[in-house]
Write an enzyme that holds these catalytic residues in place. Structure first.
Site, PDB file in Angstrom:
ATOM      1  N   GLU A 252     -32.648  -1.605   0.660  1.00 19.35           N
ATOM      2  CA  GLU A 252     -32.673  -2.647  -0.382  1.00 19.35           C
ATOM      3  C   GLU A 252     -32.781  -1.909  -1.706  1.00 19.35           C
ATOM      4  OE1 GLU A 252     -32.308  -5.749  -0.094  1.00 19.35           O
ATOM      5  OE2 GLU A 252     -32.750  -6.181   2.000  1.00 19.35           O
ATOM      6  N   CYS A 286     -35.693  -6.398  -8.924  1.00 13.39           N
ATOM      7  CA  CYS A 286     -34.391  -5.865  -8.507  1.00 13.39           C
ATOM      8  C   CYS A 286     -33.295  -6.901  -8.680  1.00 13.39           C
ATOM      9  CB  CYS A 286     -34.460  -5.381  -7.079  1.00 13.39           C
ATOM     10  SG  CYS A 286     -35.128  -6.617  -5.996  1.00 13.39           S
TER      11      CYS A 286
HETATM   12  P1  NAD Z   1     -38.017   4.878  -5.972  1.00 14.73           P
HETATM   13  O1  NAD Z   1     -36.707   4.961  -5.264  1.00 14.73           O
HETATM   14  O2  NAD Z   1     -38.329   5.877  -7.003  1.00 14.73           O
HETATM   15  O3  NAD Z   1     -39.227   4.937  -4.920  1.00 14.73           O
HETATM   16  C1  NAD Z   1     -39.308   4.076  -3.807  1.00 14.73           C
HETATM   17  C2  NAD Z   1     -40.180   4.707  -2.744  1.00 14.73           C
HETATM   18  O4  NAD Z   1     -39.490   5.825  -2.166  1.00 14.73           O
HETATM   19  C3  NAD Z   1     -41.518   5.247  -3.258  1.00 14.73           C
HETATM   20  O5  NAD Z   1     -42.529   4.937  -2.311  1.00 14.73           O
HETATM   21  C4  NAD Z   1     -41.260   6.754  -3.304  1.00 14.73           C
HETATM   22  O6  NAD Z   1     -42.410   7.551  -3.201  1.00 14.73           O
HETATM   23  C5  NAD Z   1     -40.370   6.938  -2.100  1.00 14.73           C
HETATM   24  N1  NAD Z   1     -39.635   8.197  -2.100  1.00 14.73           N
HETATM   25  C6  NAD Z   1     -39.250   8.939  -3.173  1.00 14.73           C
HETATM   26  N2  NAD Z   1     -38.565  10.048  -2.757  1.00 14.73           N
HETATM   27  C7  NAD Z   1     -38.535  10.004  -1.412  1.00 14.73           C
HETATM   28  C8  NAD Z   1     -37.989  10.861  -0.402  1.00 14.73           C
HETATM   29  N3  NAD Z   1     -37.340  11.983  -0.704  1.00 14.73           N
HETATM   30  N4  NAD Z   1     -38.144  10.507   0.897  1.00 14.73           N
HETATM   31  C9  NAD Z   1     -38.781   9.367   1.209  1.00 14.73           C
HETATM   32  N5  NAD Z   1     -39.339   8.517   0.317  1.00 14.73           N
HETATM   33  C10 NAD Z   1     -39.214   8.830  -0.990  1.00 14.73           C
HETATM   34  O7  NAD Z   1     -38.064   3.395  -6.563  1.00 14.73           O
HETATM   35  P2  NAD Z   1     -39.155   2.767  -7.546  1.00 14.73           P
HETATM   36  O8  NAD Z   1     -38.956   3.362  -8.901  1.00 14.73           O
HETATM   37  O9  NAD Z   1     -40.500   2.766  -6.925  1.00 14.73           O
HETATM   38  O10 NAD Z   1     -38.638   1.245  -7.555  1.00 14.73           O
HETATM   39  C11 NAD Z   1     -37.661   0.795  -8.403  1.00 14.73           C
HETATM   40  C12 NAD Z   1     -36.334   0.686  -7.684  1.00 14.73           C
HETATM   41  O11 NAD Z   1     -36.471  -0.133  -6.536  1.00 14.73           O
HETATM   42  C13 NAD Z   1     -35.298   0.000  -8.551  1.00 14.73           C
HETATM   43  O12 NAD Z   1     -34.050   0.652  -8.447  1.00 14.73           O
HETATM   44  C14 NAD Z   1     -35.221  -1.391  -7.952  1.00 14.73           C
HETATM   45  O13 NAD Z   1     -34.032  -2.063  -8.189  1.00 14.73           O
HETATM   46  C15 NAD Z   1     -35.455  -1.133  -6.520  1.00 14.73           C
HETATM   47  N6  NAD Z   1     -35.930  -2.351  -5.866  1.00 14.73           N
HETATM   48  C16 NAD Z   1     -35.105  -2.991  -4.993  1.00 14.73           C
HETATM   49  C17 NAD Z   1     -35.516  -4.164  -4.375  1.00 14.73           C
HETATM   50  C18 NAD Z   1     -34.627  -4.865  -3.374  1.00 14.73           C
HETATM   51  O14 NAD Z   1     -35.155  -5.582  -2.547  1.00 14.73           O
HETATM   52  N7  NAD Z   1     -33.330  -4.693  -3.392  1.00 14.73           N
HETATM   53  C19 NAD Z   1     -36.770  -4.672  -4.647  1.00 14.73           C
HETATM   54  C20 NAD Z   1     -37.586  -3.997  -5.526  1.00 14.73           C
HETATM   55  C21 NAD Z   1     -37.151  -2.817  -6.124  1.00 14.73           C
END
Ligand code: NAD
Length: 493
Positions: A252, A286
């Site tokens: 997502e 999002c």
């Molecule tokens: P992010 O991608 O930076 O982090 C998300 C999660 O992934 C965090 O827990 C992070 O620690 C983890 N992560 C980071 N690197 C990783 C790796 N190498 N391996 C495994 N896990 C790892 O996102 P964010 O800044 O926390 O959130 C914002 C983003 O999320 C925006 O792009 C937003 O659109 C998206 N989002 C999508 C939805 C949806 O349902 N489509 C909902 C909310 C947020």
């Protein structure tokens, strides 16, 4: 300075520190000050959590009657309702999101646990119309195993529920990795899960950074599925990581969701919906409707009304009940937004309102509602996901033109259409390449409504009746029904 609140991770039913004793601070976006301290999970900690989940998966949990597992889900839902004020408060301190939203959301998210509790004993198998004599074959739905739930910092209660509730209902066990930017709510959630008496190891919560914590979790050989919500760059890591353990992945991701307003739209309703879509939660959603297309007959009049509504939005402390927009969740967000606005203005974008740090920003990460008129939607603010209260506005002439414009972006998560002509609403909805279209409304969620995108917004739907099956695998069982010995052992039939 007040003492920092201390959290521990929840692994195998125990509250533990990291084995390295490493910790990190989490900041309050309202004042840019640390308020809590949390463990930084090492690869070893993650290994412990995954092994605990695997042990629980080999234990009673998946063998329990579905309706008995459902009782734990309902208990989690009830705990969310009873503790929604506490959960809301913690999430507000940690993320800056308005208390009036976080508290209501914690309460509402209980419905997701109830919904999947109700579905737990309704997932059926099939009897196959098999093409062989003396054979009866059936399919059943079996749980997958250990699920890694990777959660971002926004809408955590929602994004946890859409993964954890169907996973538990079907007999899987989970390791939740909370975001390093706002981990506290997940620990409060784990306390409530513990209080339900759920067998230990069924739900585990670890906190840490992408590397080593996220990486160790998503490459772990005992993890069978990664349910990820976050940004597209991290998603690419997740997919690469899944090559190590061959786990299934659901994604997502982000969005740059388009909204079209036709000349015949009911304007007050459209203004409210657009305001909710881009300024609700300070645009940190999002599904934020961040690209607005106005039909040329109403362009000037509608834009003026929208800007004057935006200028009236009350910015303030996120705990105050009359605040309408609080701070952004972290400083990085503020910088990304400012950079994109600057580039957009340099390339001809015209600021209609907002556009500069709010005076409050000296303390916390406040940014005002911002509207930018763009000649075309290839300007940076109109093209990139900013995850903030920034609306880019463009003009269109015909239905055909606006459909092309709405589809001309890498993302495909949400979209919106405002028109009094429902036939047109339906035509535009059918033509938009997005997982969700709102017609004459915006920013709604429900346990029964599938949520998720297409294109670069990811794959795999969360919520809704079908998503429970994503937490199962189909198993085929063959029965030989004759009392006579089977035939030729050297020929497959
Ligand atoms: P992010 O991608 O930076 O982090 C998300 C999660 O992934 C965090 O827990 C992070 O620690 C983890 N992560 C980071 N690197 C990783 C790796 N190498 N391996 C495994 N896990 C790892 O996102 P964010 O800044 O926390 O959130 C914002 C983003 O999320 C925006 O792009 C937003 O659109 C998206 N989002 C999508 C939805 C949806 O349902 N489509 C909902 C909310 C947020």
């Amino acid at each position: 300075m007040p003492e920092l609140k201390k959290y521990q991770m929840f692994i195998d039913g125990q509250w533990v520190d990291s084995d390295t004793k490493k910790t990190f601070e989490t900041l309050n976006p309202e004042n840019n000050k640390p308020w809590a301290i949390v463990p930084e999970a090492s690869a070893n900690d993650v290994d412990r959590a995954v092994k605990a989940a695997q042990k629980a998966f080999e234990g009673e949990w998946p063998k329990m009657l579905a309706r008995d597992r459902a009782k734990y889900l309902r208990a989690i839902g009830n705990k969310l309702r009873e503790n929604s004020e506490l959960l809301g408060k913690i999430e507000t301190i940690d993320t800056g999101k308005l208390y009036r939203e976080t508290y209501q959301q914690a309460k509402y998210i209980a419905e997701y646990y109830d919904y999947y509790a109700g579905l737990a004993d309704k997932v059926e198998g099939t009897v196959l119309p098999i093409d062989k004599p003396n054979i009866q074959a059936i399919t059943t739905r079996i749980p997958i195993g250990v699920i890694a739930a990777i959660i971002p910092w926004n809408s955590q209660m929602f994004l946890t529920a859409t993964k954890v509730a169907p996973a538990l209902a079907m007999g899987n066990t989970v390791v939740i990795k909370c975001s390093e930017l706002a981990p506290a709510t997940m620990f409060e959630f784990a306390k409530l899960v513990e209080e339900t008496g759920i067998p230990k190891g069924v739900v585990n919560v670890v906190s840490g950074f992408g590397d080593p914590c996220g990486k160790a979790l998503t490459t772990h050989n005992l993890v069978e599925k990664v349910a990820f919500t976050g940004g597209p760059e991290t998603a690419r890591h997740i997919i690469r990581n899944s090559a190590e353990n061959l786990s299934e992945v659901s994604l997502e991701l982000g969005g740059k969701s388009p909204v079209a307003v036709f000349d015949d739209a009911k304007q007050e309703n459209a203004i409210n919906g657009i305001t909710a879509g881009i300024f609700g939660a300070s645009g940190q959603s999002c599904i934020a409707g961040s690209r607005l297309y106005l039909q040329k007959g109403i362009y000037n009049e509608f834009l003026d009304k929208l800007a004057s509504r935006a200028e009236k939005i009350k910015i303030g402390a996120p705990m105050d009940s009359d605040t309408e927009m609080g701070p952004l969740s972290n400083f990085k967000q503020l910088e990304v937004i400012e950079k994109n606005i600057k580039l957009t203005v340099e390339q001809g974008g015209k600021i209609k309102c907002g556009g500069k740090r709010h005076p409050f920003s000296n303390e916390g990460y406040y940014f005002p509602p911002t509207i930018i008129e763009c000649e075309n939607h290839n300007l940076p603010a109109a093209e990139n996901e900013l995850f903030g209260p920034v609306l880019s506005v463009m003009k269109f002439d015909t239905e055909k033109e606006v459909i092309e414009l709405m589809n001309d972006n890498q993302y495909g998560l949400s979209s919106g259409v405002y028109t009094s002509d429902l036939a047109r609403g339906m035509r535009v909805s059918n033509a938009i390449r997005a997982g969700i279209t709102f017609v004459n409304t915006y920013r709604l969620i429900s346990p029964s409504a599938p949520f998720g995108g297409i294109k670069d917004s990811g794959y795999g739907k969360e919520a809704g009746i079908d998503s429970i099956k994503d937490y199962t695998r189909v198993k085929t069982t063959w029965f030989y029904t004759s009392d006579e010995p089977s035939l030729d052992p050297f020929s497959i039939r």
